[in-house]
Write a protein that holds these residues in place. Structure first.
Motif, PDB file in Angstrom:
ATOM      1  N   ARG A 117      64.049  66.562  28.987  1.00  0.00           N
ATOM      2  CA  ARG A 117      63.467  67.136  30.199  1.00  0.00           C
ATOM      3  C   ARG A 117      64.523  67.768  31.094  1.00  0.00           C
ATOM      4  N   GLY A 118      65.764  67.712  30.673  1.00  0.00           N
ATOM      5  CA  GLY A 118      66.817  68.394  31.433  1.00  0.00           C
ATOM      6  C   GLY A 118      67.328  67.617  32.624  1.00  0.00           C
ATOM      7  N   LEU A 119      67.017  66.331  32.709  1.00  0.00           N
ATOM      8  CA  LEU A 119      67.562  65.531  33.809  1.00  0.00           C
ATOM      9  C   LEU A 119      69.071  65.388  33.648  1.00  0.00           C
ATOM     10  N   SER A 120      69.749  65.249  34.761  1.00  0.00           N
ATOM     11  CA  SER A 120      71.189  65.040  34.747  1.00  0.00           C
ATOM     12  C   SER A 120      71.460  63.563  34.435  1.00  0.00           C
ATOM     13  N   LEU A 121      72.299  63.332  33.418  1.00  0.00           N
ATOM     14  CA  LEU A 121      72.527  61.966  32.933  1.00  0.00           C
ATOM     15  C   LEU A 121      74.004  61.621  32.958  1.00  0.00           C
ATOM     16  N   ALA A 122      74.309  60.419  33.431  1.00  0.00           N
ATOM     17  CA  ALA A 122      75.675  59.909  33.354  1.00  0.00           C
ATOM     18  C   ALA A 122      75.623  58.497  32.787  1.00  0.00           C
ATOM     19  N   LEU A 123      76.797  57.920  32.576  1.00  0.00           N
ATOM     20  CA  LEU A 123      76.874  56.637  31.892  1.00  0.00           C
ATOM     21  C   LEU A 123      77.730  55.680  32.728  1.00  0.00           C
ATOM     22  N   GLY A 124      77.299  54.426  32.821  1.00  0.00           N
ATOM     23  CA  GLY A 124      78.090  53.445  33.561  1.00  0.00           C
ATOM     24  C   GLY A 124      78.102  52.104  32.863  1.00  0.00           C
ATOM     25  N   THR A 125      79.081  51.295  33.220  1.00  0.00           N
ATOM     26  CA  THR A 125      79.182  49.977  32.598  1.00  0.00           C
ATOM     27  C   THR A 125      78.403  48.927  33.366  1.00  0.00           C
ATOM     28  N   ASP A 126      78.021  49.241  34.627  1.00  0.00           N
ATOM     29  CA  ASP A 126      77.569  48.218  35.555  1.00  0.00           C
ATOM     30  C   ASP A 126      78.744  47.272  35.815  1.00  0.00           C
ATOM     31  N   GLY A 127      78.511  46.213  36.548  1.00  0.00           N
ATOM     32  CA  GLY A 127      79.600  45.291  36.875  1.00  0.00           C
ATOM     33  C   GLY A 127      80.000  44.448  35.676  1.00  0.00           C
ATOM     34  N   PRO A 128      81.246  43.972  35.678  1.00  0.00           N
ATOM     35  CA  PRO A 128      81.731  43.198  34.527  1.00  0.00           C
ATOM     36  C   PRO A 128      81.110  41.812  34.412  1.00  0.00           C
ATOM     37  N   ALA A 129      80.266  41.411  35.362  1.00  0.00           N
ATOM     38  CA  ALA A 129      79.576  40.129  35.187  1.00  0.00           C
ATOM     39  C   ALA A 129      78.337  40.293  34.320  1.00  0.00           C
ATOM     40  N   SER A 130      77.876  41.517  34.145  1.00  0.00           N
ATOM     41  CA  SER A 130      76.658  41.724  33.348  1.00  0.00           C
ATOM     42  C   SER A 130      76.910  42.690  32.207  1.00  0.00           C
ATOM     43  N   ASN A 179      80.227  42.463  29.382  1.00  0.00           N
ATOM     44  CA  ASN A 179      81.134  42.085  30.455  1.00  0.00           C
ATOM     45  C   ASN A 179      82.396  42.925  30.445  1.00  0.00           C
ATOM     46  N   GLN A 180      82.270  44.199  30.160  1.00  0.00           N
ATOM     47  CA  GLN A 180      83.436  45.060  30.034  1.00  0.00           C
ATOM     48  C   GLN A 180      83.325  46.258  30.968  1.00  0.00           C
ATOM     49  N   LEU A 181      84.452  46.849  31.278  1.00  0.00           N
ATOM     50  CA  LEU A 181      84.479  48.081  32.065  1.00  0.00           C
ATOM     51  C   LEU A 181      85.033  49.195  31.180  1.00  0.00           C
ATOM     52  N   ASN A 182      84.554  49.232  29.952  1.00  0.00           N
ATOM     53  CA  ASN A 182      85.148  50.070  28.918  1.00  0.00           C
ATOM     54  C   ASN A 182      84.150  51.148  28.505  1.00  0.00           C
ATOM     55  N   MET A 183      84.429  52.392  28.890  1.00  0.00           N
ATOM     56  CA  MET A 183      83.466  53.471  28.663  1.00  0.00           C
ATOM     57  C   MET A 183      83.350  53.874  27.190  1.00  0.00           C
ATOM     58  N   PHE A 184      84.367  53.599  26.390  1.00  0.00           N
ATOM     59  CA  PHE A 184      84.222  53.893  24.963  1.00  0.00           C
ATOM     60  C   PHE A 184      83.133  53.003  24.357  1.00  0.00           C
ATOM     61  N   LEU A 185      83.162  51.734  24.721  1.00  0.00           N
ATOM     62  CA  LEU A 185      82.139  50.823  24.201  1.00  0.00           C
ATOM     63  C   LEU A 185      80.773  51.184  24.757  1.00  0.00           C
ATOM     64  N   GLU A 186      80.753  51.664  25.995  1.00  0.00           N
ATOM     65  CA  GLU A 186      79.472  52.035  26.591  1.00  0.00           C
ATOM     66  C   GLU A 186      78.884  53.266  25.895  1.00  0.00           C
ATOM     67  N   MET A 187      79.746  54.220  25.545  1.00  0.00           N
ATOM     68  CA  MET A 187      79.260  55.393  24.796  1.00  0.00           C
ATOM     69  C   MET A 187      78.668  54.933  23.470  1.00  0.00           C
ATOM     70  N   ASN A 188      79.367  54.036  22.802  1.00  0.00           N
ATOM     71  CA  ASN A 188      78.892  53.536  21.519  1.00  0.00           C
ATOM     72  C   ASN A 188      77.517  52.887  21.661  1.00  0.00           C
ATOM     73  N   ARG A 189      77.369  52.064  22.697  1.00  0.00           N
ATOM     74  CA  ARG A 189      76.068  51.393  22.906  1.00  0.00           C
ATOM     75  C   ARG A 189      74.962  52.410  23.170  1.00  0.00           C
ATOM     76  N   ALA A 190      75.273  53.426  23.982  1.00  0.00           N
ATOM     77  CA  ALA A 190      74.257  54.426  24.305  1.00  0.00           C
ATOM     78  C   ALA A 190      73.776  55.116  23.030  1.00  0.00           C
ATOM     79  N   ALA A 191      74.708  55.486  22.168  1.00  0.00           N
ATOM     80  CA  ALA A 191      74.323  56.174  20.925  1.00  0.00           C
ATOM     81  C   ALA A 191      73.506  55.255  20.024  1.00  0.00           C
ATOM     82  N   LEU A 192      73.973  54.038  19.822  1.00  0.00           N
ATOM     83  CA  LEU A 192      73.322  53.138  18.870  1.00  0.00           C
ATOM     84  C   LEU A 192      71.969  52.635  19.372  1.00  0.00           C
ATOM     85  N   LEU A 193      71.918  52.280  20.643  1.00  0.00           N
ATOM     86  CA  LEU A 193      70.673  51.739  21.197  1.00  0.00           C
ATOM     87  C   LEU A 193      69.519  52.722  21.037  1.00  0.00           C
ATOM     88  N   HIS A 194      69.773  53.987  21.369  1.00  0.00           N
ATOM     89  CA  HIS A 194      68.658  54.938  21.370  1.00  0.00           C
ATOM     90  C   HIS A 194      68.268  55.383  19.962  1.00  0.00           C
TER      91      HIS A 194
END
Lengths: 438, 438
Positions: free
Chosen positions: B297-310, B312-327
């Protein structure tokens, strides 16, 4: 004082023993590759005279992680093709490349895979591929513990002209590894959809004759199940059961699709381990295995990365993380698959998958297969609960030391048994020549 | 020849420019913190005289990753409580700890979080927490780029007695950061369920007055949506729309629950960015956001780790990996969310989230915010397709250099602006004293 070859000191030791003890300011005494004592540092320093002592400082020592399903040599094809449907990926990208494999390529790229494993805390793996003699050769070079088998298919591979050859090759593997405690053979009919009843029965008979377990891909996708239903009138699990395969210890990779009836069959099987590969199942969109339910039903569970072409990592810390997160989301329950359960899969579960009752926990009498994580890595500070950190906060790069049978194989960035830089140079040369051919 | 302060050479540069060019054997010329040239090494060496030249060798340079939703100071609570239902986790574990926070603790643990980010290739983040002056202080110490705002709640926080104070505090943040190109303020009403219409309207008015965007948690869980329906007779998205918040640029974290009507509202909003946090959504079992559809739909999308308590990493490489695999898994389609789409979210999408049109790609005129990965890491050898490696094979530990505005902040394991070892010692001291109190 008693004699041992190595005394290791660490800030924390996560034992994975029956009480899941975590020791602070503790030590491990190692002799002849085995753990001869574990406990408070002060006590071990009094009781043991060591040829060598190593104080690792602010690290967490844990049992080496066990990658229970992989195809290490597929590092050759890591990132070669992604974001494709399974069949297109396999038939247009992977199979044509695999048809050109040689023993030399398999050894080189298996060694590369083992380098990645050792550097991320994995001390043992269960491998299925072709040219497995070359995979064993690579394992000898790396020092990693390996259980492996030649893939048996209903068609020719680059290594074996027919399934009979692959079974013969399996027998040769047994003969050539019999004297090595780190190497074990497993009979490896690739899957239901790449074999037939005759091949599976012959594989079973070979496993019986050699007293070996079996390793298969099973029920990985809805397509596979539909195809098996059509061809054999049964689910893949029911079909294997009918052919008698579950009379042997069987190691079953994936098991993504599993009906309640299938689950009953698996529960009644004598010695079956499910090898869960969440990363691969997610990346290939195969589905989500019913792991929490299998766990409730008491099935034996281990964790694997699958091959690096469908993951694309051979990193068990990341795989533990995926296992925990995937099932919480799927079950809509954040209490599902807590860190301790996932860690058990990657250690004790992996040991069961390999048929090793002397691995998976740091206890007297077990092999000294272990790894150590730097607790001063930014993502591990502070450390309230080591098991939580291993599953949720670590990513494998915190590993400073990996050891198999008391032998240090990876030490602060350096591989002790082989020259990593020359391995990389060789890989670069090979890739360039492949590109030239293409 | 023209003059520049720094000439960087690398084996590969992934530009993220409009053509998504990947340059081989290439260079970047940097002056006054900005990219003044990029292209073939030979050409730049002819055209530029540099005060300093650095040949990074066999690395891949890419735009610094942008963590578009986080609470960096929650490193204090990383691994403190896991595997719990959201409410029990928040109310019994997190909130009581947060009530005892001080500015000193927030600065210390934010700096720890920024260390983790820089070491894993993140050059900028969007933070919401309390005591944000201390978060900015930590960002100054680390050198990281930060957009942040004080959490505005309908109840008192350890920092602000009431929401009016939090808005006043926000104004002070603007005044105190006005001269610093790396620091920006965002008005941050925490969420629908922790505020009321009066607070949200006052936040909107402040954003209008100061010409700032807004940052909120929104529609994170089915429970939140049900509660909003009950309290306000509308979904959280429709409710915000009615209050007029979408007349300002809004940065919306999570948006896990999103009906077709909600999606229409978001599509019609003037300047809205969805901050997707797959790791946190999985770990807390919040659900799976409809990111592929939002992308269509053309929405603007960004990626975040959320806080390290939930996470539990602040690592954007792992977050990219999760985004790809989850969807891929959720959509039952391995072609969903290919590497390039996910990488765009973590770079260009993040730049849009921060309102920076001079970030997210390596192009002339942009800030020199970048990171470099060692391509000889075992998990990155061989390298067929850099974008695939970044999303599927990297885990962040391959980072050898991270730079913001041309200033090297992390260089082969060392932080240039602060002493990491003394930071760790301080953290250890603080944790020990907290444990003593407890």
């Amino acid at each position: 004082m008693r004699q041992c070859s190595l005394l290791l000191h660490a800030q924390k030791i996560l034992t994975q023993d029956a009480q899941r003890r975590i020791l602070e300011d503790a030590s491990l005494a190692i002799n002849d590759g085995k753990i001869v004592d574990i406990g408070p540092r002060r006590q071990l320093e009094c009781n043991w005279q060591a040829t060598r002592t190593s104080d690792l400082g602010n690290v967490l020592i844990l049992p080496g992680l066990i990658n229970a399903h992989t195809h290490a040599a597929m590092t050759l094809l890591r990132g070669y093709a992604d974001d494709l449907p399974l069949l297109q990926w396999l038939e247009q990208k992977i199979f044509p490349r695999e048809a050109q494999l040689t023993a030399e390529l398999v050894e080189l790229f298996s060694l590369l895979g083992f380098a990645e494993m050792l550097a991320s805390g994995t001390t043992a793996c269960l491998d299925m591929y072709i040219f497995e003699k070359a995979v064993f050769a690579a394992a000898r070079r790396a020092g990693i513990r390996l259980t492996a088998g030649e893939g048996v298919f209903g068609f020719s591979s680059a290594c074996c002209a027919c399934w009979q050859d692959a079974l013969q090759y399996t027998e040769e593997l047994v003969a050539s590894t019999a004297q090595e405690s780190r190497l074990k053979v497993i009979v490896s009919p690739h899957s239901v959809y790449t074999t037939d009843p005759q091949i599976l029965t012959a594989s079973l008979h070979l496993a019986e004759k050699l007293n070996l377990p079996l390793h298969l891909h099973l029920s990985e996708s809805p397509q596979e199940v539909a195809q098996c239903q059509k061809a054999h009138g049964q689910s893949p699990i029911a079909y294997l059961s009918r052919l008698g395969l579950f009379s042997r210890p069987t190691k079953l990779a994936h098991v993504v699709v599993c009906s309640d009836t299938d689950l009953d069959i698996l529960s009644q099987a004598k010695d079956t381990t499910i090898l869960h590969c969440p990363g691969s199942n997610m990346k290939l969109a195969s589905g989500c295995a019913r792991i929490p339910l299998m766990h409730q039903r008491g099935l034996s569970l281990a964790l694997g990365t699958d091959g690096p072409a469908s993951n694309n990592q051979l990193n068990m810390f990341l795989e533990m993380n995926r296992a925990a997160l995937l099932h919480k989301l799927t079950a809509n329950d954040p209490e599902t698959m807590p860190a301790s359960t996932v860690l058990d899969m990657a250690t004790l579960g992996g040991a069961r998958a390999l048929g090793h009752n002397d691995l998976g926990s740091l206890e007297i009498g077990n092999w000294a297969d272990l790894t150590a994580l730097d607790l001063s890595a930014p993502n591990l500070v502070p450390c309230y609960e080591p098991a939580s950190h291993l599953v949720y906060a670590a990513s494998g790069h915190e590993v400073v030391l990996t050891m198999v049978e008391g032998e240090i194989l990876y030490d602060h960035g350096t591989f002790t048994r082989f020259d990593y830089e020359s391995l990389c140079r060789e890989v670069t040369k090979v890739i360039a020549s492949i590109r030239k051919m293409a």
